[in-house]
Design a protein around this motif. Structure first.
Motif, PDB file in Angstrom:
ATOM      1  N   PHE A   2      -0.516  -1.403 -10.397  1.00 50.47           N
ATOM      2  CA  PHE A   2       0.228  -0.464  -9.557  1.00 50.47           C
ATOM      3  C   PHE A   2      -0.459  -0.290  -8.214  1.00 50.47           C
ATOM      4  O   PHE A   2      -1.653  -0.499  -8.077  1.00 50.47           O
ATOM      5  CB  PHE A   2       0.341   0.892 -10.257  1.00 50.47           C
ATOM      6  N   SER A   3       0.306   0.135  -7.234  1.00 49.47           N
ATOM      7  CA  SER A   3      -0.227   0.407  -5.910  1.00 49.47           C
ATOM      8  C   SER A   3      -1.142   1.632  -5.970  1.00 49.47           C
ATOM      9  O   SER A   3      -0.831   2.598  -6.671  1.00 49.47           O
ATOM     10  CB  SER A   3       0.936   0.669  -4.953  1.00 49.47           C
ATOM     11  N   PRO A   4      -2.257   1.617  -5.244  1.00 45.75           N
ATOM     12  CA  PRO A   4      -3.139   2.792  -5.237  1.00 45.75           C
ATOM     13  C   PRO A   4      -2.423   4.075  -4.804  1.00 45.75           C
ATOM     14  O   PRO A   4      -2.788   5.160  -5.236  1.00 45.75           O
ATOM     15  CB  PRO A   4      -4.232   2.416  -4.238  1.00 45.75           C
ATOM     16  N   ALA A   5      -1.411   3.958  -3.981  1.00 45.20           N
ATOM     17  CA  ALA A   5      -0.660   5.128  -3.532  1.00 45.20           C
ATOM     18  C   ALA A   5       0.144   5.759  -4.668  1.00 45.20           C
ATOM     19  O   ALA A   5       0.480   6.937  -4.609  1.00 45.20           O
ATOM     20  CB  ALA A   5       0.268   4.750  -2.394  1.00 45.20           C
ATOM     21  N   HIS A   6       0.456   4.990  -5.704  1.00 47.71           N
ATOM     22  CA  HIS A   6       1.260   5.491  -6.815  1.00 47.71           C
ATOM     23  C   HIS A   6       0.437   6.072  -7.965  1.00 47.71           C
ATOM     24  O   HIS A   6       1.004   6.704  -8.853  1.00 47.71           O
ATOM     25  CB  HIS A   6       2.135   4.368  -7.382  1.00 47.71           C
ATOM     26  N   TRP A  65       3.260 -15.573  -0.142  1.00 45.60           N
ATOM     27  CA  TRP A  65       1.851 -15.528  -0.544  1.00 45.60           C
ATOM     28  C   TRP A  65       1.222 -14.204  -0.127  1.00 45.60           C
ATOM     29  O   TRP A  65       0.300 -13.719  -0.771  1.00 45.60           O
ATOM     30  CB  TRP A  65       1.064 -16.662   0.098  1.00 45.60           C
ATOM     31  N   PHE A  66       1.724 -13.621   0.941  1.00 43.07           N
ATOM     32  CA  PHE A  66       1.179 -12.359   1.437  1.00 43.07           C
ATOM     33  C   PHE A  66       1.940 -11.143   0.906  1.00 43.07           C
ATOM     34  O   PHE A  66       1.400 -10.040   0.915  1.00 43.07           O
ATOM     35  CB  PHE A  66       1.185 -12.351   2.972  1.00 43.07           C
ATOM     36  N   LEU A  67       3.175 -11.332   0.462  1.00 37.38           N
ATOM     37  CA  LEU A  67       4.016 -10.209   0.053  1.00 37.38           C
ATOM     38  C   LEU A  67       4.194 -10.058  -1.450  1.00 37.38           C
ATOM     39  O   LEU A  67       4.572  -8.991  -1.919  1.00 37.38           O
ATOM     40  CB  LEU A  67       5.404 -10.341   0.697  1.00 37.38           C
ATOM     41  N   ILE A  68       3.930 -11.104  -2.227  1.00 34.49           N
ATOM     42  CA  ILE A  68       4.310 -11.103  -3.633  1.00 34.49           C
ATOM     43  C   ILE A  68       3.506 -10.097  -4.453  1.00 34.49           C
ATOM     44  O   ILE A  68       4.040  -9.508  -5.407  1.00 34.49           O
ATOM     45  CB  ILE A  68       4.236 -12.531  -4.238  1.00 34.49           C
ATOM     46  N   GLN A  69       2.259  -9.852  -4.127  1.00 34.28           N
ATOM     47  CA  GLN A  69       1.481  -8.888  -4.904  1.00 34.28           C
ATOM     48  C   GLN A  69       2.040  -7.474  -4.751  1.00 34.28           C
ATOM     49  O   GLN A  69       2.148  -6.740  -5.737  1.00 34.28           O
ATOM     50  CB  GLN A  69       0.004  -8.938  -4.514  1.00 34.28           C
ATOM     51  N   ASP A  70       2.383  -7.096  -3.540  1.00 36.90           N
ATOM     52  CA  ASP A  70       2.971  -5.767  -3.332  1.00 36.90           C
ATOM     53  C   ASP A  70       4.336  -5.663  -4.001  1.00 36.90           C
ATOM     54  O   ASP A  70       4.676  -4.626  -4.567  1.00 36.90           O
ATOM     55  CB  ASP A  70       3.087  -5.446  -1.841  1.00 36.90           C
ATOM     56  N   ALA A  71       5.109  -6.741  -3.938  1.00 40.67           N
ATOM     57  CA  ALA A  71       6.423  -6.743  -4.595  1.00 40.67           C
ATOM     58  C   ALA A  71       6.265  -6.603  -6.107  1.00 40.67           C
ATOM     59  O   ALA A  71       7.037  -5.899  -6.760  1.00 40.67           O
ATOM     60  CB  ALA A  71       7.178  -8.019  -4.253  1.00 40.67           C
ATOM     61  N   THR A  72       5.245  -7.244  -6.663  1.00 39.27           N
ATOM     62  CA  THR A  72       4.981  -7.147  -8.103  1.00 39.27           C
ATOM     63  C   THR A  72       4.600  -5.728  -8.481  1.00 39.27           C
ATOM     64  O   THR A  72       5.094  -5.186  -9.479  1.00 39.27           O
ATOM     65  CB  THR A  72       3.856  -8.122  -8.505  1.00 39.27           C
ATOM     66  N   ARG A  73       3.728  -5.112  -7.703  1.00 37.65           N
ATOM     67  CA  ARG A  73       3.318  -3.725  -7.996  1.00 37.65           C
ATOM     68  C   ARG A  73       4.514  -2.778  -7.897  1.00 37.65           C
ATOM     69  O   ARG A  73       4.645  -1.847  -8.689  1.00 37.65           O
ATOM     70  CB  ARG A  73       2.205  -3.307  -7.049  1.00 37.65           C
ATOM     71  N   GLN A  74       5.389  -3.007  -6.934  1.00 35.43           N
ATOM     72  CA  GLN A  74       6.572  -2.170  -6.784  1.00 35.43           C
ATOM     73  C   GLN A  74       7.500  -2.326  -7.981  1.00 35.43           C
ATOM     74  O   GLN A  74       8.034  -1.350  -8.494  1.00 35.43           O
ATOM     75  CB  GLN A  74       7.305  -2.520  -5.486  1.00 35.43           C
ATOM     76  N   LYS A  75       7.710  -3.553  -8.436  1.00 35.30           N
ATOM     77  CA  LYS A  75       8.556  -3.786  -9.614  1.00 35.30           C
ATOM     78  C   LYS A  75       7.945  -3.151 -10.852  1.00 35.30           C
ATOM     79  O   LYS A  75       8.663  -2.595 -11.693  1.00 35.30           O
ATOM     80  CB  LYS A  75       8.764  -5.284  -9.846  1.00 35.30           C
TER      81      LYS A  75
END
Length: 111
Positions: A17-21, A92-102
């Protein structure tokens, strides 16, 4: 729920998860009913690092997007060869954040 259980869950699953969440998740878990504990532990979250590795090697086929549940984007990447490689490179730069959001969206269904 018991705060010790919640803290253990967050220590084990914080990378998903994102640290903000994290604070939001902690508050929602503490307020949740104990009967939901089994459901929360069974939520199928994806490891952002694993999805990044898949994205690097076969991202042009859209497999990374299929893994996280973005079927439409996965089909788009598959049909265009990752946008002729550009879309695959950007992912490559966006997929980790997209995964955490999902992962967060999946968890919110049970909270």
């Amino acid at each position: 729920m018991d705060s010790q259980k919640v803290d253990m869950y967050l220590m084990t699953n914080a990378k998903f998860f994102s640290p903000a969440h994290i604070n939001f998740i902690r508050e929602r878990l503490l307020a949740a009913d104990d009967s939901k504990w089994g459901l929360i532990n069974s939520v199928d979250v994806k490891d952002p690092t694993t999805v990044l590795i898949v994205s690097i090697f076969v991202g042009y086929l859209g497999i990374d997007r299929f893994m996280i549940g973005d079927t439409g984007l996965g089909i788009g990447k598959l049909l265009t060869g990752g946008g002729c490689g550009i879309w695959a490179l950007v992912d490559w730069f966006l997929i980790q954040d997209a995964t955490r959001q999902k992962n967060m969206e999946k968890l919110q269904m049970y909270l």
